[in-house]
Design an enzyme around this catalytic site. Sequence first.
Site, PDB file in Angstrom:
ATOM      1  N   GLU A  82     -12.216  -3.428   2.905  1.00  0.00           N
ATOM      2  CA  GLU A  82     -11.033  -2.712   2.432  1.00  0.00           C
ATOM      3  C   GLU A  82      -9.958  -2.779   3.498  1.00  0.00           C
ATOM      4  OE1 GLU A  82      -9.365   1.418   0.424  1.00  0.00           O
ATOM      5  OE2 GLU A  82     -11.537   1.116   0.636  1.00  0.00           O
TER       6      GLU A  82
ATOM      7  N   TYR B  10      -4.216   8.340  -2.700  1.00  0.00           N
ATOM      8  CA  TYR B  10      -2.887   7.816  -2.990  1.00  0.00           C
ATOM      9  C   TYR B  10      -2.688   7.581  -4.484  1.00  0.00           C
ATOM     10  CZ  TYR B  10      -2.574   7.421   2.018  1.00  0.00           C
ATOM     11  OH  TYR B  10      -2.561   7.722   3.357  1.00  0.00           O
TER      12      TYR B  10
ATOM     13  N   ASP C  34       1.389  -0.113   1.764  1.00  0.00           N
ATOM     14  CA  ASP C  34       2.788   0.227   2.017  1.00  0.00           C
ATOM     15  C   ASP C  34       3.670  -0.781   1.289  1.00  0.00           C
ATOM     16  OD1 ASP C  34       5.363   0.692   3.097  1.00  0.00           O
ATOM     17  OD2 ASP C  34       4.466   1.512   4.926  1.00  0.00           O
TER      18      ASP C  34
ATOM     19  N   ASP D 163      -4.676  -4.775  13.226  1.00  0.00           N
ATOM     20  CA  ASP D 163      -4.065  -5.578  12.178  1.00  0.00           C
ATOM     21  C   ASP D 163      -5.149  -6.335  11.413  1.00  0.00           C
ATOM     22  OD1 ASP D 163      -2.637  -7.385  10.643  1.00  0.00           O
ATOM     23  OD2 ASP D 163      -1.214  -7.877  12.216  1.00  0.00           O
TER      24      ASP D 163
ATOM     25  N   GLU E 146      -7.790   0.037   9.167  1.00  0.00           N
ATOM     26  CA  GLU E 146      -6.711   1.019   9.025  1.00  0.00           C
ATOM     27  C   GLU E 146      -6.161   1.369  10.412  1.00  0.00           C
ATOM     28  OE1 GLU E 146      -3.878   2.984   8.087  1.00  0.00           O
ATOM     29  OE2 GLU E 146      -5.075   2.611   6.272  1.00  0.00           O
TER      30      GLU E 146
ATOM     31  N   LYS F  41      12.475  -1.758   0.875  1.00  0.00           N
ATOM     32  CA  LYS F  41      13.758  -2.383   1.187  1.00  0.00           C
ATOM     33  C   LYS F  41      13.595  -3.905   1.225  1.00  0.00           C
ATOM     34  CE  LYS F  41      15.572   1.527   3.815  1.00  0.00           C
ATOM     35  NZ  LYS F  41      16.102   2.005   5.110  1.00  0.00           N
TER      36      LYS F  41
ATOM     37  N   ASP G 283       1.483   1.485  -7.180  1.00  0.00           N
ATOM     38  CA  ASP G 283       2.223   2.309  -8.131  1.00  0.00           C
ATOM     39  C   ASP G 283       3.714   1.987  -8.061  1.00  0.00           C
ATOM     40  OD1 ASP G 283       2.284   3.409  -5.511  1.00  0.00           O
ATOM     41  OD2 ASP G 283       3.013   5.320  -6.294  1.00  0.00           O
TER      42      ASP G 283
END
Length: 240
Positions: free
Chosen positions: A64, A221, A145, A123, A89, A149, A181
């Site tokens: 994951e 989330y 994330d 990373d 993470e 923009k 989402d």
Amino acid sequence: MSEPAASPPRRQIYGRRRGRKLTQKREDRMQQRLPELCFDLPPPPQTIDLQGVFGEAPERLWLEIGFGVGDHLFAQAQNNPDVHFLGVEPFLYGVSNLVDAIVDAEAAGDAGPLRHIRLLTDDARLLLKVLPDASLERAFILFPDPWPKKRHNWRRIVNADTLADLARCMKPGGELRLATDVPDYARWMLRFATSAPGFAWMAEKAADWRERPADWLSSKYERKARAAGRSCWYFRFRRL
């Protein structure tokens, strides 16, 4: 003349790393228990010794990327005791939440998650460069994330390079699961994943990507998005 050595992949972590201040209990648990859950990465082109990471050779390995607070990863580990898990993470508050869950489970007599979960607080792209070929049975990138923009779109973890690395690391017949989402990111995911060599979209009808499959466990989330009235998209791709 010998060829120059390839430069190592560059670490690319954006956004916050720590978040809110940890309680003293969480700080103590992170210091005491996180080292035994974490592992080091060898420099490429070496590959990581998975038997050394887990203390046993994993027959089934799931990954994951961006596990958030770890609720999905932890639930999958509890539901699939024969699977070994790698979780990545960089957000340390989320890592502490997963460490808390693992230690509490161990205290309750369930040592499975502690034995079968290993964590990287770095990373994910660095890990993908050193995983052995065809070592992953399943991979998750859930509600990453979105970097909404336009000038930041290039930071999105779902991209051609990441998908190429996942294709190399995944077993034929393995499954890649993506979720978001954010409508623009949903289109982005589909554009890159359907054009990535080695993957086939598994959807046959609209419900296949509008509704979460039964074994696709909910996460914080996702629940937050649903509570805010946002739609979610669930994409499944099979490694050819």
